[in-house]
Design an enzyme around this catalytic site. Structure first.
Site, PDB file in Angstrom:
ATOM      1  N   HIS A  55       0.856  -1.185   0.000  1.00  0.00           N
ATOM      2  CA  HIS A  55       0.000   0.000   0.000  1.00  0.00           C
ATOM      3  C   HIS A  55       0.893   1.237   0.000  1.00  0.00           C
ATOM      4  CE1 HIS A  55      -3.857  -1.969   1.820  1.00  0.00           C
ATOM      5  NE2 HIS A  55      -3.343  -2.708   0.832  1.00  0.00           N
ATOM      6  N   GLU A  57       1.135   3.806   1.892  1.00  0.00           N
ATOM      7  CA  GLU A  57       1.720   4.156   3.179  1.00  0.00           C
ATOM      8  C   GLU A  57       2.943   3.285   3.477  1.00  0.00           C
ATOM      9  OE1 GLU A  57      -2.848   4.306   3.903  1.00  0.00           O
ATOM     10  OE2 GLU A  57      -1.459   3.308   2.541  1.00  0.00           O
ATOM     11  N   CYS A  85      -5.881   1.846   6.167  1.00  0.00           N
ATOM     12  CA  CYS A  85      -6.527   0.615   6.608  1.00  0.00           C
ATOM     13  C   CYS A  85      -5.847   0.145   7.908  1.00  0.00           C
ATOM     14  CB  CYS A  85      -6.416  -0.460   5.536  1.00  0.00           C
ATOM     15  SG  CYS A  85      -4.714  -1.053   5.270  1.00  0.00           S
ATOM     16  N   CYS A  88      -2.053  -0.637   7.477  1.00  0.00           N
ATOM     17  CA  CYS A  88      -1.218   0.558   7.382  1.00  0.00           C
ATOM     18  C   CYS A  88      -1.184   1.326   8.700  1.00  0.00           C
ATOM     19  CB  CYS A  88      -1.703   1.443   6.241  1.00  0.00           C
ATOM     20  SG  CYS A  88      -1.427   0.673   4.626  1.00  0.00           S
TER      21      CYS A  88
END
Length: 165
Positions: A55, A57, A85, A88
Site C-alpha cells: 500500500h 503508506e 486501513c 497501514c
C-alpha cells in the site's frame, strides 16, 4: 504545521496517487515529511508487485526508513490521500510516526474512525496525532474517477478521455 504545508504535501501525495492510477493501481499516494523535507514517497503497488502489503503508506514508510537509516520515524509526518486501513495504521504506529494527515475517509476499510479508530485505542502504545480531510474532495474525486473508469471497462463501455484531468 500550517494549512499551507498540509496542502502542499498532500498535493505531492495526490501526484503519486495519479502515478498509481496510470500504472493501473488504485490511486493512493503517500509522502513522509521530516523537518520540511520529503524523505519518503510511495504509491499503491500491490498489483504490480504481487505484494498485498504494498500500500502507498507502507511503500512510503519503507522509502523513508531506508533513506534515514532507521525504522523509527518519530519526528515525521505521513501524508496519505485516503484514510489508512488497519494494516497501514499498524505500520504507522510501529514506525512511531508523530503525525498522520489524510485526505478522503474510507468507509469500507478506514482504521482512523470510519470502521475502527486504532489511533484512539488507548491500550496501544503509540498514538500519532491524526488530521483528516486535507484536500479530501480532490482525493475522493481521483478514486471516484478511477473506479468509474474501471466499471465502464468491465461493462465493455469505452473509457472516457481523461486528458483534461
Amino acid at each position: 504545521m500550517s494549512d499551507w504545508a498540509d496542502d502542499t504535501y498532500m498535493r505531492e501525495a495526490l501526484a503519486l496517487a495519479g502515478a498509481a492510477a496510470a500504472a493501473g493501481e488504485v490511486p493512493v499516494g503517500a509522502v513522509v515529511v521530516r523537518g520540511g523535507e520529503i524523505v519518503g514517497r510511495g504509491f499503491n503497488r500491490p498489483i504490480s508487485t504481487h505484494d498485498p502489503s504494498a500500500h502507498a503508506e507502507i511503500v512510503a514508510l519503507r522509502d523513508a526508513a531506508a533513506r534515514l537509516g532507521n525504522y523509527r520515524l518519530a519526528e515525521c509526518t505521513l501524508y496519505v490521500t485516503i484514510e489508512p486501513c488497519a494494516m497501514c495504521a499498524g505500520a504507522i504506529m510501529h514506525a512511531r510516526i508523530a503525525r498522520l494527515v489524510y485526505g478522503a475517509r474510507d468507509p469500507k476499510t478506514g482504521a482512523c474512525g470510519s470502521i475502527v479508530d486504532l489511533f484512539a485505542e488507548r491500550r496501544l502504545n503509540h498514538h500519532a496525532t491524526v488530521t483528516s480531510g486535507v484536500l479530501a474532495t480532490e482525493a475522493g474525486a481521483l478514486l471516484t474517477r478511477f473506479f468509474e473508469a474501471r466499471r465502464r471497462t468491465a461493462a465493455g463501455a469505452p473509457e472516457e478521455d481523461d486528458a483534461a484531468d
